[in-house]
Design a protein around this motif. Structure first.
Motif, mmCIF file in Angstrom:
data_model
loop_
_atom_site.group_PDB
_atom_site.id
_atom_site.type_symbol
_atom_site.label_atom_id
_atom_site.label_comp_id
_atom_site.label_asym_id
_atom_site.label_seq_id
_atom_site.Cartn_x
_atom_site.Cartn_y
_atom_site.Cartn_z
ATOM 1 N N TYR A 272 33.706 -4.596 -43.698
ATOM 2 C CA TYR A 272 33.498 -5.548 -42.653
ATOM 3 C C TYR A 272 33.718 -6.984 -43.705
ATOM 4 C CZ TYR A 272 31.244 -9.097 -40.395
ATOM 5 O OH TYR A 272 30.685 -10.538 -39.529
ATOM 6 N N LEU A 273 33.313 -6.934 -45.071
ATOM 7 C CA LEU A 273 33.438 -7.996 -45.930
ATOM 8 C C LEU A 273 34.839 -8.452 -46.217
ATOM 9 C CD1 LEU A 273 30.441 -7.686 -48.246
ATOM 10 C CD2 LEU A 273 30.573 -9.612 -46.738
ATOM 11 N N LEU B 34 20.505 -10.352 -42.775
ATOM 12 C CA LEU B 34 20.974 -9.253 -43.248
ATOM 13 C C LEU B 34 22.580 -9.088 -42.441
ATOM 14 C CD1 LEU B 34 18.027 -6.476 -43.371
ATOM 15 C CD2 LEU B 34 19.067 -7.845 -45.148
ATOM 16 N N SER B 35 22.554 -9.545 -41.371
ATOM 17 C CA SER B 35 23.957 -9.685 -40.675
ATOM 18 C C SER B 35 24.588 -10.695 -41.147
ATOM 19 C CB SER B 35 23.543 -9.775 -39.136
ATOM 20 O OG SER B 35 23.007 -10.937 -38.840
ATOM 21 N N SER B 36 24.158 -11.804 -41.819
ATOM 22 C CA SER B 36 25.052 -12.852 -42.388
ATOM 23 C C SER B 36 25.946 -12.228 -43.468
ATOM 24 C CB SER B 36 24.254 -14.009 -42.791
ATOM 25 O OG SER B 36 23.560 -13.614 -44.015
ATOM 26 N N SER B 37 26.824 -13.199 -43.739
ATOM 27 C CA SER B 37 27.528 -12.829 -45.019
ATOM 28 C C SER B 37 27.059 -12.761 -46.172
ATOM 29 C CB SER B 37 28.776 -13.845 -45.195
ATOM 30 O OG SER B 37 29.483 -13.602 -46.282
ATOM 31 N N SER C 287 13.327 -11.504 -36.685
ATOM 32 C CA SER C 287 14.621 -12.229 -36.311
ATOM 33 C C SER C 287 15.230 -12.713 -37.355
ATOM 34 C CB SER C 287 14.583 -13.016 -35.240
ATOM 35 O OG SER C 287 13.727 -14.422 -35.459
ATOM 36 N N TRP C 288 14.702 -13.285 -38.376
ATOM 37 C CA TRP C 288 15.001 -14.106 -39.594
ATOM 38 C C TRP C 288 15.846 -13.043 -40.582
ATOM 39 C CZ3 TRP C 288 13.467 -12.491 -44.360
ATOM 40 C CH2 TRP C 288 12.041 -11.993 -44.378
ATOM 41 N N LEU C 289 14.851 -11.859 -40.516
ATOM 42 C CA LEU C 289 15.555 -10.668 -41.333
ATOM 43 C C LEU C 289 16.603 -10.166 -40.842
ATOM 44 C CD1 LEU C 289 14.955 -8.960 -43.855
ATOM 45 C CD2 LEU C 289 13.633 -7.543 -42.289
ATOM 46 N N LYS D 144 26.512 -9.043 -48.324
ATOM 47 C CA LYS D 144 26.597 -8.959 -49.893
ATOM 48 C C LYS D 144 25.619 -8.533 -50.777
ATOM 49 C CE LYS D 144 30.229 -12.469 -50.068
ATOM 50 N NZ LYS D 144 30.794 -13.776 -50.571
ATOM 51 N N LEU D 145 24.343 -8.737 -50.032
ATOM 52 C CA LEU D 145 23.064 -8.103 -50.781
ATOM 53 C C LEU D 145 22.886 -6.855 -50.518
ATOM 54 C CD1 LEU D 145 20.574 -8.948 -52.290
ATOM 55 C CD2 LEU D 145 19.497 -9.481 -49.975
ATOM 56 N N ILE D 146 23.146 -6.258 -49.494
ATOM 57 C CA ILE D 146 23.095 -5.135 -49.121
ATOM 58 C C ILE D 146 24.098 -4.433 -49.871
ATOM 59 C CG2 ILE D 146 23.557 -3.275 -47.245
ATOM 60 C CD1 ILE D 146 22.422 -5.086 -45.137
ATOM 61 N N MET D 147 25.352 -4.837 -49.927
ATOM 62 C CA MET D 147 26.567 -4.035 -50.964
ATOM 63 C C MET D 147 26.000 -4.097 -52.299
ATOM 64 S SD MET D 147 29.226 -3.144 -49.332
ATOM 65 C CE MET D 147 30.667 -3.487 -50.524
#
Length: 261
Positions: A81-82, A8-11, A2-4, A15-18
């Motif tokens: 989204y960002l 990943l769903s946070s802002s 759940s923490w992951l 940005k990290l995924i981007m």
């Protein structure tokens, strides 16, 4: 997990995924550019056509390609989204005060939209045609002692092979015949259209502005922000990704257009 998921769903997570997907796509651009430079080789398309066969039949490359398509979509959706969240959170006061940002950073959403449209057009013109269209085959006869092309001929309409390429030696082993699917001809035909050439060049300008901000921003997101290394990132971002790569890609349609005048 759940923490992951929350991260990943946070802002910050998005940005990290981007950043990660963007840097992977930068690596792909280098490989794709080097391969497409075969278009400039004066061999009537042999090098480019054989390169295309390799890129579409090699199991490792094909696997990477499927991952690439997924990363492009993830990068695009996260980017939109960002942009949406940033505009939603931005107040009028902040917009007036924050005048330090560059034009590229303020318009990443617009630039990304142009690139997404470009990808759809590009994939339709070449990837779809190569996979599902009816591209002709071309035959090359190569002198093995000299390594030069002796003769070429376009195969007749309706000619088919069970594979994208076929090679055979002559009886005296002095020459080799290569019959290959001719994507080079598709490039020649497509880039005879001045509107398409203009669109490609415009898209490469969007690539340049997108990468000049995106490359440096990605490394900052990953924590690589140090006075010792920042000049290296700035050099790569400007000269390699914002100048050399877009200019090389833009030169390809221009080359074919001018060649047919």
């Amino acid at each position: 997990m759940s923490w992951l998921t929350q991260t990943l769903s946070s802002s910050i997570g998005k940005k990290l995924i981007m950043a990660l997907t963007g840097l992977f796509l930068c690596t792909f651009l280098i490989v794709h550019m080097v391969g497409n430079l075969q278009l400039f080789k004066p061999d009537q398309g042999l090098a480019f056509n054989t390169y295309t066969v390799f890129m579409t039949t090699n199991p490792f490359i094909k696997t990477i390609s499927y991952g690439l398509y997924a990363l492009i979509l993830i990068h695009a959706f996260d980017g939109f989204y960002l942009v949406y969240m940033n505009r939603k959170a931005r107040s009028r006061t902040y917009a007036k005060v924050n005048n330090q940002s560059t034009w590229a950073s303020r318009n990443m959403g617009i630039l990304g939209t142009v690139l997404l449209v470009y990808l759809v057009v590009h994939m339709g013109d070449f990837w779809y045609e190569y996979k599902f269209g009816h591209l002709p085959f071309k035959e090359y006869t190569i002198d093995l002692s000299e390594g030069t092309i002796i003769d070429t001929r376009q195969m007749p309409d309706g000619f088919m092979l069970n594979s994208k390429i076929e090679e055979r030696l002559s009886d005296d082993n002095k020459s080799k015949t290569v019959i290959v699917k001719d994507l080079y001809q598709e490039a020649e035909a497509s880039f005879a259209n001045p509107l398409l050439v203009f669109f490609y060049v415009l898209s490469m300008a969007a690539v340049s502005f997108h990468l000049v901000h995106g490359f440096r921003s990605a490394w900052q997101t990953l924590g690589a922000n140090h006075p010792k290394y920042n000049p290296i990132f700035n050099f790569l971002g400007v000269w390699v990704f914002a100048i050399i790569i877009p200019v090389a890609f833009a030169a390809m349609p221009i080359y074919f257009f001018l060649k047919q005048l």
